[in-house]
Every structure is written in structure tokens, then in C-alpha cells.
Write an enzyme that holds these catalytic residues in place. Structure first.
Site, PDB file in Angstrom:
ATOM      1  CE1 TYR A 152       4.267   2.737   1.909  1.00  0.00           C
ATOM      2  CE2 TYR A 152       6.003   4.565   2.127  1.00  0.00           C
ATOM      3  CZ  TYR A 152       5.623   3.417   1.314  1.00  0.00           C
ATOM      4  OH  TYR A 152       6.408   2.721   0.642  1.00  0.00           O
ATOM      5  CE1 TYR A 154      -4.187   1.900   1.290  1.00  0.00           C
ATOM      6  CE2 TYR A 154      -2.438   3.349   1.764  1.00  0.00           C
ATOM      7  CZ  TYR A 154      -3.652   3.126   1.616  1.00  0.00           C
ATOM      8  OH  TYR A 154      -4.812   4.122   1.623  1.00  0.00           O
TER       9      TYR A 154
END
Length: 305
Positions: free
Chosen positions: A135, A71
Site C-alpha cells: 500500500y 485502494y
């Protein structure tokens, strides 16, 4: 050849397993399967890396799996932490457990975002981490799971990966060169621009060194692989314009504060290539040479008027 490992990896011959590439639809996955066409590329539709039974059914003894699934939407991750964690942490944990159980080798691709981005010298592979974004935190959790569950696995951190096609930074600069007279690009974020095909070639060399048989003890658990040198986004944008035959003065510098984002960007995240060289692997070339080849390889660009 079927699913046999491509000779590109150096793993052909008796006892060699297959080369598996997750995230095969991404830019790095596509580069890997282009260089090693006998590899088995796996998209999310082919394999949910968070589903242990599905992974266990796929992976066989002797396989080498390069995990490019991730991702990577840095800003949306701030508001979608569960989705980012599933792909970036749970998935690698599942892959690591199954590869260890099945006698397969894992190469897990990670990122410069695991570092705080506040340094002033290239980050070594054993420097302290400290991600500042969702992230980065999820990618670090994935690294930690791989290290814990798969003793023979290797983690490769990279940065600023592009092909020049699609929606990456270089592709965006190509498009903006056609559409605008001038553009502004941040000049206070420094990193390591990396051509996906160069990185893919390095990963295939590493995969070939991991099996079958004992792993070369010179290869550390965590390595860094980027094209050599460093640049700001402004530097990279100007280099793209120059490579296209356009006037680089059309690219003007600005500061990070001029482009506020939900996720903070690292000010300095250059990755040192020392761990890669110490492992006996071929160093990746200078980023400017790689960029020129990337631009030359794109046949649909009409050139400046």
C-alpha cells in the site's frame, strides 16, 4: 449553481472552474461534498481514473480536482499489488497528465504509509520516504507521478482518517463498546487521528488557494494535514469510550505482536503540520476536540446502558 465551484473553496467568480472530487463514495469524498455541495462528486462508476480518454473528456481548463480515490485496504494490497498499483499509482499519473494538459489544478491525497514508520519525531513533508508495505509503495509511486507530470499539483499526506460512522476505527470502537465488556487495543503504534470533516475543510481551503491565477509560492508541492497532537490506537479507543460516557478502563492495552497482520503497521507515523502552517493555511485543531465533535454529530448512538 450547477457544477460551479462552491464559495466554500474561495474560487467563485469570473474564470473560476469547477471543483471535482474523485473517490466521492469514501469517507473523505463524502465529507468534501457535504461541505461543498456544489462540487461534482465522482465515484468509480462515474469515472475510471486510470482511463485517460475518460478523464480528458471530463476535466476542463480552470477546474480543481481533489483526488480522494484510493485502494486503502492495507492487508489485501499485499496479495493484490496490481489492483493497488492501478488505483494508487496509475490513476494519479493519468489525472496529473490530464490536469497539466487541460490547465486544471490537482490536489492529490496521500498517506503516512509512505514513511517507514520507525521515527521518533513527527515526519516533515521533505523527510526521506521508505514505505514498508505494498500500500505504501503504491501510494508513493502515485506521489512521484503527480510530482513529475503536474508541476502545479499539490500532494496532501494525511493519516488515521475517520468519521465515526461506517467501518472506520472510531465506528468500530463505538460498536465494540455496545457489544463487549472489555476490549484490547494496541498501544505501540502512534499516529495522528484525523476527523474527515476537518481534513475536508482544509483541502477546500487549499483548493481555493490554487486557482485561478498563479499559485501562492508559499505552498509547497507536498504538505501534511492532520488534526494536531498524537495518540496510540489505545489512546484513541479510550478517548472514544470517554466521549460516549463509558468507562475507559474497559479498554486494555496490548502490543502489535498480539495482532499479527499481513502488512506491517508503522510504529510511529505522526505527521508534522509545519508545512501546512508555513503555507498560510489554517491549522487543524487538536484531535481530542475533533473527536468530541465527531461523536456529538453521530445521532444514532444510544449511549451506554
Amino acid at each position: 449553481m450547477g457544477d460551479d465551484v462552491s464559495p466554500t473553496t474561495g474560487r467563485s467568480g469570473p474564470g473560476a472552474g469547477r471543483l471535482l472530487v474523485t473517490g466521492a463514495r469514501g469517507q473523505l469524498g463524502r465529507a468534501l461534498t457535504a461541505l461543498a455541495p456544489a462540487a461534482r462528486g465522482l465515484t468509480h462508476a462515474d469515472l475510471d481514473i486510470t482511463a485517460a480518454d475518460a478523464v480528458r473528456e471530463l476535466v476542463k481548463p480552470g477546474d480543481v480536482l481533489i483526488n480522494c480515490a484510493a485502494y486503502t485496504a492495507v492487508d489485501p494490497a499485499e496479495s493484490e499489488p496490481d489492483a493497488a498499483f492501478a488505483v494508487n499509482a496509475t490513476g494519479p499519473a493519468v489525472l496529473a497528465r490530464v490536469c497539466a494538459e487541460r490547465g486544471a489544478r490537482l490536489v492529490h491525497v496521500s498517506t503516512d504509509y509512505v514513511f517507514p514508520g520507525t521515527g521518533s519525531r513527527p515526519y516533515e513533508s521533505d523527510d526521506p520516504t521508505g514505505p514498508a508495505t505494498v500500500y505504501g509503495r503504491t501510494k508513493l509511486a502515485g506521489e512521484q507521478a503527480v510530482l513529475e507530470f503536474a508541476p502545479d499539483a499539490r500532494i496532501v499526506r494525511t493519516a488515521w482518517v475517520y468519521t465515526g460512522a461506517g467501518n472506520d476505527f472510531v465506528a468500530t470502537m463505538r460498536r465494540l463498546e455496545r457489544e463487549r465488556d472489555t476490549i484490547t487495543v494496541v498501544n505501540d503504534q502512534i499516529g495522528s487521528p484525523t476527523y474527515a470533516l476537518d481534513l475536508a475543510a482544509g483541502l477546500l481551503e487549499l483548493a481555493g488557494a490554487l486557482g485561478p491565477g498563479d499559485v501562492d509560492p508559499r505552498i509547497p508541492r507536498i504538505l501534511h494535514a492532520t488534526n494536531a497532537g498524537q495518540a496510540s490506537w489505545f489512546d484513541l479507543a479510550r478517548a472514544v469510550f470517554t466521549g460516549l460516557g463509558a468507562d475507559p478502563e474497559r479498554v486494555q492495552p496490548c502490543g502489535t505482536e498480539d495482532f499479527p497482520r499481513p502488512a506491517p503497521r508503522p510504529a510511529y507515523s505522526v505527521l508534522s503540520g509545519n508545512s501546512w502552517a508555513a503555507a498560510g493555511l489554517s491549522p487543524l485543531r487538536d484531535w481530542k476536540q475533533a473527536l468530541n465533535d465527531a461523536l456529538a454529530a453521530i445521532s444514532d448512538y444510544p449511549g451506554p446502558p
